[in-house]
Write a protein that holds these residues in place. Structure first.
Motif, PDB file in Angstrom:
ATOM      1  N   MET A  26       0.830  -1.213   0.000  1.00  0.00           N
ATOM      2  CA  MET A  26       0.000   0.000   0.000  1.00  0.00           C
ATOM      3  C   MET A  26       0.861   1.260   0.000  1.00  0.00           C
ATOM      4  O   MET A  26       0.373   2.344  -0.305  1.00  0.00           O
ATOM      5  CB  MET A  26      -0.931   0.006   1.215  1.00  0.00           C
ATOM      6  N   LYS A  27       2.163   1.102   0.341  1.00  0.00           N
ATOM      7  CA  LYS A  27       3.050   2.266   0.413  1.00  0.00           C
ATOM      8  C   LYS A  27       4.271   2.144  -0.493  1.00  0.00           C
ATOM      9  O   LYS A  27       5.078   3.073  -0.564  1.00  0.00           O
ATOM     10  CB  LYS A  27       3.523   2.456   1.864  1.00  0.00           C
ATOM     11  N   THR A  28       4.402   1.008  -1.186  1.00  0.00           N
ATOM     12  CA  THR A  28       5.593   0.751  -1.999  1.00  0.00           C
ATOM     13  C   THR A  28       5.258   0.815  -3.482  1.00  0.00           C
ATOM     14  O   THR A  28       4.307   0.161  -3.931  1.00  0.00           O
ATOM     15  CB  THR A  28       6.176  -0.640  -1.677  1.00  0.00           C
ATOM     16  N   ASN A  29       6.029   1.561  -4.231  1.00  0.00           N
ATOM     17  CA  ASN A  29       5.860   1.605  -5.686  1.00  0.00           C
ATOM     18  C   ASN A  29       6.637   0.437  -6.293  1.00  0.00           C
ATOM     19  O   ASN A  29       7.866   0.419  -6.286  1.00  0.00           O
ATOM     20  CB  ASN A  29       6.383   2.926  -6.260  1.00  0.00           C
ATOM     21  N   LEU A  30       5.904  -0.543  -6.809  1.00  0.00           N
ATOM     22  CA  LEU A  30       6.530  -1.734  -7.370  1.00  0.00           C
ATOM     23  C   LEU A  30       5.765  -2.185  -8.611  1.00  0.00           C
ATOM     24  O   LEU A  30       4.530  -2.141  -8.647  1.00  0.00           O
ATOM     25  CB  LEU A  30       6.576  -2.863  -6.333  1.00  0.00           C
ATOM     26  N   VAL A  31       6.522  -2.612  -9.609  1.00  0.00           N
ATOM     27  CA  VAL A  31       5.954  -3.091 -10.868  1.00  0.00           C
ATOM     28  C   VAL A  31       6.503  -4.481 -11.146  1.00  0.00           C
ATOM     29  O   VAL A  31       7.712  -4.707 -11.015  1.00  0.00           O
ATOM     30  CB  VAL A  31       6.330  -2.148 -12.030  1.00  0.00           C
ATOM     31  N   CYS A  43       3.074  -4.724 -17.966  1.00  0.00           N
ATOM     32  CA  CYS A  43       3.304  -4.931 -16.536  1.00  0.00           C
ATOM     33  C   CYS A  43       2.257  -5.941 -16.046  1.00  0.00           C
ATOM     34  O   CYS A  43       1.055  -5.697 -16.176  1.00  0.00           O
ATOM     35  CB  CYS A  43       3.149  -3.628 -15.766  1.00  0.00           C
ATOM     36  N   LEU A  44       2.698  -7.049 -15.481  1.00  0.00           N
ATOM     37  CA  LEU A  44       1.758  -8.057 -15.000  1.00  0.00           C
ATOM     38  C   LEU A  44       0.973  -7.554 -13.800  1.00  0.00           C
ATOM     39  O   LEU A  44      -0.158  -7.986 -13.571  1.00  0.00           O
ATOM     40  CB  LEU A  44       2.506  -9.338 -14.639  1.00  0.00           C
ATOM     41  N   ALA A  45       1.560  -6.655 -13.050  1.00  0.00           N
ATOM     42  CA  ALA A  45       0.869  -6.070 -11.899  1.00  0.00           C
ATOM     43  C   ALA A  45       1.607  -4.815 -11.455  1.00  0.00           C
ATOM     44  O   ALA A  45       2.830  -4.714 -11.640  1.00  0.00           O
ATOM     45  CB  ALA A  45       0.783  -7.064 -10.749  1.00  0.00           C
ATOM     46  N   VAL A  46       0.861  -3.883 -10.899  1.00  0.00           N
ATOM     47  CA  VAL A  46       1.459  -2.722 -10.240  1.00  0.00           C
ATOM     48  C   VAL A  46       0.874  -2.665  -8.840  1.00  0.00           C
ATOM     49  O   VAL A  46      -0.279  -3.034  -8.617  1.00  0.00           O
ATOM     50  CB  VAL A  46       1.180  -1.404 -11.011  1.00  0.00           C
ATOM     51  N   LEU A  53      -1.370   6.543  -7.775  1.00  0.00           N
ATOM     52  CA  LEU A  53      -0.724   7.615  -8.531  1.00  0.00           C
ATOM     53  C   LEU A  53      -1.249   7.697  -9.967  1.00  0.00           C
ATOM     54  O   LEU A  53      -0.751   8.497 -10.758  1.00  0.00           O
ATOM     55  CB  LEU A  53       0.791   7.404  -8.546  1.00  0.00           C
ATOM     56  N   GLY A  54      -2.238   6.873 -10.286  1.00  0.00           N
ATOM     57  CA  GLY A  54      -2.849   6.927 -11.610  1.00  0.00           C
ATOM     58  C   GLY A  54      -2.291   5.938 -12.608  1.00  0.00           C
ATOM     59  O   GLY A  54      -2.687   5.948 -13.777  1.00  0.00           O
ATOM     60  N   PHE A  62       6.515   1.619 -20.807  1.00  0.00           N
ATOM     61  CA  PHE A  62       6.766   2.990 -21.283  1.00  0.00           C
ATOM     62  C   PHE A  62       5.634   3.948 -20.918  1.00  0.00           C
ATOM     63  O   PHE A  62       5.807   5.166 -20.978  1.00  0.00           O
ATOM     64  CB  PHE A  62       7.012   3.001 -22.798  1.00  0.00           C
ATOM     65  N   GLU A  63       4.477   3.424 -20.520  1.00  0.00           N
ATOM     66  CA  GLU A  63       3.342   4.268 -20.167  1.00  0.00           C
ATOM     67  C   GLU A  63       3.414   4.782 -18.729  1.00  0.00           C
ATOM     68  O   GLU A  63       2.637   5.656 -18.343  1.00  0.00           O
ATOM     69  CB  GLU A  63       2.033   3.509 -20.377  1.00  0.00           C
TER      70      GLU A  63
END
Length: 421
Positions: A26-31, A43-46, A53-54, A62-63
């Motif tokens: 919930m607080k980590t930006n991971l792809v 990306c299989l998941a974000v 963050l949209g 690239f998106e």
């Protein structure tokens, strides 16, 4: 009245990667994406924080906006399967497997009707209990839809739960019609894709209210028998139960395989892919002890050509799973339907109407060497046994070593992505 839960694991692959790193999704930006592929890879998941963050789930690398810093985690499909098994084990501590329908790797339906009195819990309390147990024991957060039928609990999950602070949505037929009859777009509703939405819009139908109040004869004329499902769902009705799903036996079965190639292939290279794929399908049929009487193939050309795929079917003299019979016939089908001057990007092959191999195949004048057929079957079984014991790449054929071959790499994957083992 029945009570169903539909539990979904939030951003499952990304949550697993965060749990493995001791991070809060919930607080980590991971792809989750393969860094060895191009920026066009999906990306299989974000993680949920990325979504906040949209960044859309299943976007391409690239998106992702350049200003966002994030961790890239290579896919580990076997790890996700292992986590899903652990989570299923959590559910089994509290609910019988007869009351659970596994919808996907990260989503289940559970009939909790008989358990609410036993545990002395309300539907929401039961949902929270299961969600919290998953979080405590596996470290993955979940969302849940609660409904009086399977459709409503799915809609409660997909549309309502995401806007709730506790990630729980609740619907019955009355609240569904009161709160969601005018909801748009229609594609937010289960089983309504863009094609169905377009057809509905063309006839002035833009909401579930519109569909519920539409002329049923018109809907049947447009959608055929599928109109019955559309009408029921517009009213929030769904008669199918988990017991019905468990008891369902399809009239026909088939097995299929498909792949999107990493680059455009020539016709000759594509022929190798067809041979490899058909070889694996034959081994799969031998392993499952089933046979087929026909194979259907679809060849998709390069995206740059913007032309429809080539399609065709080949039938055999008798039901079989022998690679000696099927592969040559399938290659001949490929040669017949494929434009030799065009590049290829996708291959899909289906063995139709598979049935159990009874071993009582009627011999014909064309069966010149039945002993050779039996030896070939034993060879196929030996290959299967070796691969199960020592790994899929423990026994290969010469064609798999050719430069354009994909079997070796695909044997290291699950669902077209790295297994992580």
């Amino acid at each position: 009245m029945k009570t169903y839960l539909c539990i979904d694991l939030k951003s499952f692959y990304a949550s697993v990667e965060c749990a493995e790193r001791g991070l809060d999704p919930m607080k980590t930006n991971l792809v989750v994406a393969d860094p060895e592929r191009t920026e066009k890879t999906i990306c299989l998941a974000v993680s949920p924080s990325m979504k906040a963050l949209g960044v859309k789930n299943r976007c391409r690398v690239f998106e992702i906006p350049k200003g966002i810093e994030y961790i890239t985690a290579p896919p580990r499909m076997q790890k996700y399967i292992d986590y899903a098994a652990k989570i299923y084990g959590v559910y089994l501590r509290y609910v019988s497997k007869e009351d659970i329908h596994v919808y996907s790797i990260d989503e289940v339906f559970i009939d909790v009707t008989e358990y609410l009195g036993y545990y002395r819990l309300s539907p929401k309390e039961m949902a929270l209990m299961l969600m919290n147990k998953v979080l405590e024991r596996v470290g993955v957060r979940a969302a849940c839809g609660i409904g009086t039928n399977l459709y409503l609990c799915k809609i409660a999950l997909d549309i309502t739960a995401k806007h709730s602070e506790d990630f729980i949505g609740i619907l019955d037929e009355e609240s569904y019609r009161r709160t969601l009859w005018d909801h748009q777009p229609l594609t937010d509703f289960w089983r309504i894709g863009h094609g169905t939405e377009k057809k509905l819009n063309e006839h002035g139908l833009f909401t579930m209210r519109d569909i519920a109040q539409a002329n049923e004869d018109t809907l049947y004329r447009i959608f055929g028998i599928d109109a019955e499902l559309l009408i029921d769902h517009a009213w929030g009705r769904e008669p199918t139960s988990i017991a019905d799903i468990k008891a369902y036996k399809p009239k026909t079965n088939c097995i299929s395989v498909g792949q999107v190639l990493m680059r455009d292939y020539t016709c000759d290279e594509g022929r190798l892919i067809v041979r490899e794929m058909m070889d694996l399908l034959c081994l799969d049929m031998v392993d499952k002890d089933i046979v087929t009487a026909s194979v259907t193939m679809q060849i998709g050309y390069s995206n740059a050509l913007h032309i429809p795929p080539a399609k065709g079917t080949v039938s055999f003299k008798a039901e079989t799973n022998s690679d000696k019979i099927i592969i040559p016939e399938t290659v001949e089908l490929y040669n017949r339907i494929t434009d030799k001057d065009k590049l290829i990007r996708r291959v899909n092959i289906t063995c139709n109407n598979t049935v159990p191999d009874t071993g009582n195949r009627q011999m014909s004048f064309f069966d010149t060497d039945p002993e050779s057929d039996e030896k070939n079957k034993n060879l196929q079984k030996a290959i299967i046994s070796m691969r199960k014991k020592y790994g899929k790449n423990s026994m290969l054929k010469g064609m798999n070593l050719e430069a354009a071959g994909t079997t070796i790499e695909r044997n290291r994957q699950i669902g077209g992505h790295k297994s992580g083992v």
